[in-house]
Scaffold this active site. Structure first.
Site, PDB file in Angstrom:
ATOM      1  N   SER A 124       0.811  -1.216   0.000  1.00 13.62           N
ATOM      2  CA  SER A 124       0.000   0.000   0.000  1.00 13.62           C
ATOM      3  C   SER A 124       0.850   1.274   0.000  1.00 13.62           C
ATOM      4  O   SER A 124       1.624   1.502  -0.909  1.00 13.62           O
ATOM      5  CB  SER A 124      -0.958  -0.048   1.199  1.00 13.62           C
ATOM      6  OG  SER A 124      -1.932   0.947   1.122  1.00 13.62           O
ATOM      7  N   ASP A 135      11.131   5.075  -9.197  1.00 14.81           N
ATOM      8  CA  ASP A 135      10.719   5.423 -10.554  1.00 14.81           C
ATOM      9  C   ASP A 135      11.308   6.757 -10.993  1.00 14.81           C
ATOM     10  O   ASP A 135      11.458   7.018 -12.184  1.00 14.81           O
ATOM     11  CB  ASP A 135       9.185   5.468 -10.640  1.00 14.81           C
ATOM     12  CG  ASP A 135       8.663   4.936 -11.963  1.00 14.81           C
ATOM     13  OD1 ASP A 135       9.252   3.975 -12.498  1.00 14.81           O
ATOM     14  OD2 ASP A 135       7.666   5.471 -12.475  1.00 14.81           O
ATOM     15  N   LYS A 149      -0.422  -3.846  -4.109  1.00 12.34           N
ATOM     16  CA  LYS A 149      -1.767  -3.291  -3.867  1.00 12.34           C
ATOM     17  C   LYS A 149      -1.901  -2.003  -4.671  1.00 12.34           C
ATOM     18  O   LYS A 149      -1.280  -0.992  -4.352  1.00 12.34           O
ATOM     19  CB  LYS A 149      -1.976  -3.027  -2.381  1.00 12.34           C
ATOM     20  CG  LYS A 149      -3.351  -2.460  -2.051  1.00 12.34           C
ATOM     21  CD  LYS A 149      -3.574  -2.410  -0.558  1.00 12.34           C
ATOM     22  CE  LYS A 149      -4.851  -1.677  -0.178  1.00 12.34           C
ATOM     23  NZ  LYS A 149      -6.040  -2.127  -0.890  1.00 12.34           N
TER      24      LYS A 149
END
Length: 219
Positions: A124, A135, A149
């Site tokens: 989460s 990223d 999730k």
């Protein structure tokens, strides 16, 4: 250890003279304050040991077993290490639109080398933090694949008292990849990372990964 409600931190002298360790057990409304205080404490300790002109060179952020928590808290922590206006995540909403969350920190730490530790219980909001930093090429990750999730759901109560769940948000990485498959670490480990055996080279400002048998222990 500096014990706080959900954050603990210490220096790792075996990894390098100015390498810190921070474990975030889960995210709460106090996470930003706790992480900020932990960073300040680590920096103070480095200066005490090495001189006032010295700074924290590297930081291990341990998210293993972190089940998540308030999304906003994870985004606030990510903003500590990313330039203002950097995309932290993308969200797909029911209308089909894609919303973006941006870093709002005007004085982020862009120098400390970050290593994130993950496992199969990292989920989460903690995955949001991992993807925001990795990223954007701000951190290296190590461990095992996270839960994956990638949706937020709500429950609608029907007239007969039963309920039906439906998706209200779908989460994507800053570059638009689905988070459904979980985060695959840059350095995958089949076992438990032995934090004390990690190493950081200050000259090259990079993490060094010795042979597997010296860094990893079977679970």
């Amino acid at each position: 250890y500096q014990l706080q409600r959900r954050v603990r931190s210490q220096l790792l002298p075996s990894c390098g003279a100015a390498v810190g360790y921070m474990a975030i057990q889960e995210f709460t409304d106090e996470s930003f304050r706790e992480v900020t205080e932990a960073l300040q404490g680590l920096q103070w300790e480095v200066q005490r040991l090495r001189g006032e002109q010295q700074r924290l060179q590297a930081l291990v952020i341990d998210l293993r077993g972190n089940p998540g928590g308030p999304l906003a808290s994870a985004l606030d922590v990510a903003s500590l290490f990313l330039k203002k206006h950097t995309v932290l995540m993308q969200m797909g909403v029911n209308s089909g639109k894609v919303e973006k969350e941006f870093s709002r920190n005007s004085q982020p730490d862009l120098q400390t080398a970050l290593l994130l530790l993950t496992d199969g219980r990292t989920a989460s909001a903690s995955e949001i933090l991992v993807e925001a930093l990795c990223d954007n090429a701000r951190a290296t990750s190590m461990g095992s694949r996270t839960v994956g999730k990638n949706i937020a759901q709500a429950i609608m109560t029907l007239s007969d008292g039963s309920g039906i769940s439906f998706t209200v948000r779908e989460y994507f990485t800053p570059t638009g990849r689905s988070m459904g498959g979980g985060h695959r670490p840059h350095h995958e480990v089949d076992g438990v990372v032995n934090v004390g055996q990690l190493a950081f080279d200050e000259a090259s400002h990079s993490w060094k990964f010795p042979p597997m048998e010296h860094v990893y222990m079977s679970s």
